[in-house]
Design a protein around this motif. Structure first.
Motif, short mmCIF file in Angstrom:
data_model
loop_
_atom_site.label_atom_id
_atom_site.label_comp_id
_atom_site.label_asym_id
_atom_site.label_seq_id
_atom_site.Cartn_x
_atom_site.Cartn_y
_atom_site.Cartn_z
N VAL A 1 -3.01 20.34 -5.80
CA VAL A 1 -1.81 20.06 -5.00
C VAL A 1 -1.14 18.80 -5.58
CG1 VAL A 1 -0.91 19.71 -2.67
CG2 VAL A 1 -3.03 20.98 -2.99
N HIS A 2 0.20 18.83 -5.69
CA HIS A 2 0.96 17.71 -6.24
C HIS A 2 1.89 17.11 -5.20
CE1 HIS A 2 -0.33 19.01 -10.19
NE2 HIS A 2 0.29 20.16 -10.07
N LEU A 3 2.12 15.81 -5.31
CA LEU A 3 3.21 15.14 -4.58
C LEU A 3 4.30 14.86 -5.62
CD1 LEU A 3 4.18 13.82 -1.88
CD2 LEU A 3 3.33 11.66 -2.80
N CYS B 1 -3.94 8.03 1.09
CA CYS B 1 -4.37 9.39 0.74
C CYS B 1 -5.90 9.46 0.65
CB CYS B 1 -3.75 9.75 -0.61
SG CYS B 1 -3.67 11.49 -0.92
N SER C 1 -1.66 13.85 -8.03
CA SER C 1 -2.24 15.19 -8.14
C SER C 1 -3.65 15.15 -7.56
CB SER C 1 -2.32 15.65 -9.60
OG SER C 1 -1.04 15.87 -10.11
N VAL D 1 -2.92 18.50 1.97
CA VAL D 1 -1.48 18.49 2.25
C VAL D 1 -1.15 17.40 3.27
CG1 VAL D 1 0.41 19.82 3.28
CG2 VAL D 1 -1.08 20.89 1.60
N LEU E 1 -1.37 13.92 1.58
CA LEU E 1 -0.20 13.64 0.74
C LEU E 1 1.05 13.39 1.60
CD1 LEU E 1 -0.69 16.17 -2.20
CD2 LEU E 1 -0.91 13.69 -2.29
N ARG E 2 1.14 14.10 2.73
CA ARG E 2 2.28 13.88 3.64
C ARG E 2 2.25 12.44 4.17
NH1 ARG E 2 3.73 13.58 8.81
NH2 ARG E 2 1.57 13.56 9.50
N SER F 1 3.23 9.96 1.49
CA SER F 1 4.66 9.98 1.12
C SER F 1 5.48 8.99 1.95
CB SER F 1 5.23 11.39 1.25
OG SER F 1 5.36 11.75 2.60
N GLN G 1 10.20 13.11 -1.03
CA GLN G 1 9.14 13.71 -1.84
C GLN G 1 8.86 15.13 -1.35
OE1 GLN G 1 8.52 10.50 -0.48
NE2 GLN G 1 9.27 9.61 -2.39
N LYS G 2 8.18 15.88 -2.18
CA LYS G 2 7.86 17.27 -1.84
C LYS G 2 6.40 17.52 -2.19
CE LYS G 2 9.78 21.83 -2.96
NZ LYS G 2 10.70 22.52 -3.88
N ILE G 3 5.71 18.27 -1.34
CA ILE G 3 4.30 18.61 -1.61
C ILE G 3 4.27 20.05 -2.13
CG2 ILE G 3 2.02 18.94 -0.60
CD1 ILE G 3 2.97 16.74 1.48
#
Length: 217
Positions: free
Chosen positions: A50-52, A72, A137, A149, A152-153, A156, A163-165
């Motif tokens: 999963v990426h930010l 995180c 990542s 998820v 990362l949220r 952010s 930003q987008k996950i």
């Protein structure tokens, strides 16, 4: 005198200005750790990635990156255990910020020079990110998707801008899609290479090929 707010240095206005023999006396970046979690886990153990991703062209301060990393790491370690993931910080704060210090105390008027010699002194470091560039990542097990998820949220919120996950289609940190990875694995053509894999090709000497096949199996 404290730090200036990061909003003063949010946009990529000038040329990159890095630490060098000409630019000395740069304070150390706040972030020191760029790989955390179970770094030595094999590629087979952590198939999910999963990426930010940044949706803006901007500058992220080393303090903000460190705050995001801590947030995180804390959430995933609490919900899934500290060995349940491998996280990578994908941006590095190379760009040096400058500040033209002004004295504001009484009697400072004789010392201040205004805009004469206004090239500032190094104050801190930032990472310059583009639209679509990956910030963090994380590779982990499929069952940990919701936790990662959410982590990362939360991280952010430490950054300016949007930003987008994104859940990657690749297997872990490798360059291969899941189907391609599993096919190569079934054919015995993958060699472990840290958090990544090497594919055994049909090029090179037969002796090297035999050695690679033996190592892969």
């Amino acid at each position: 005198m404290g730090r200036r707010p990061a909003r003063c240095y949010r946009y990529c206005k000038n040329k990159p200005y890095i630490k060098s023999r000409y630019c000395r006396g740069v304070p150390d970046a706040k972030i020191r750790i760029f790989d955390l979690g179970r770094k030595k886990a094999s590629t087979d153990e952590f198939p999910l990635c999963v990426h930010l991703i940044s949706l803006e062209k901007e500058q992220l301060s080393s303090e903000a990156i460190e705050a995001g990393r801590i947030s995180c790491n804390k959430y995933i370690s609490k919900t899934g255990g500290k060995d349940s993931f491998h996280m990578r910080v994908r941006v590095h704060p190379w760009h040096v910020l400058r500040i033209n210090k002004m004295l504001s105390c009484a009697g400072a008027d004789r010392l201040q020079t205004g805009m004469r010699g206004a090239f500032g002194k190094p104050m801190g470091t930032v990472a310059r990110v583009n639209i679509g560039q990956i910030i963090f990542s994380i590779r982990t097990r499929d069952a940990m998707l919701a936790n990662v998820v959410e982590a990362l949220r939360r991280s952010s919120y430490k950054f300016p801008g949007r930003q987008k996950i994104v859940v990657s289609k690749k297997w872990g940190f490798t360059a291969y899609n899941r189907e391609a990875y599993q096919k190569l694995k079934a054919d015995g053509r993958l060699m472990n290479d840290g958090a990544n894999v090497k594919v055994i090709t049909n090029h090179g000497t037969l002796a090297q090929y035999a050695k690679d096949i033996a190592a892969a199996n």
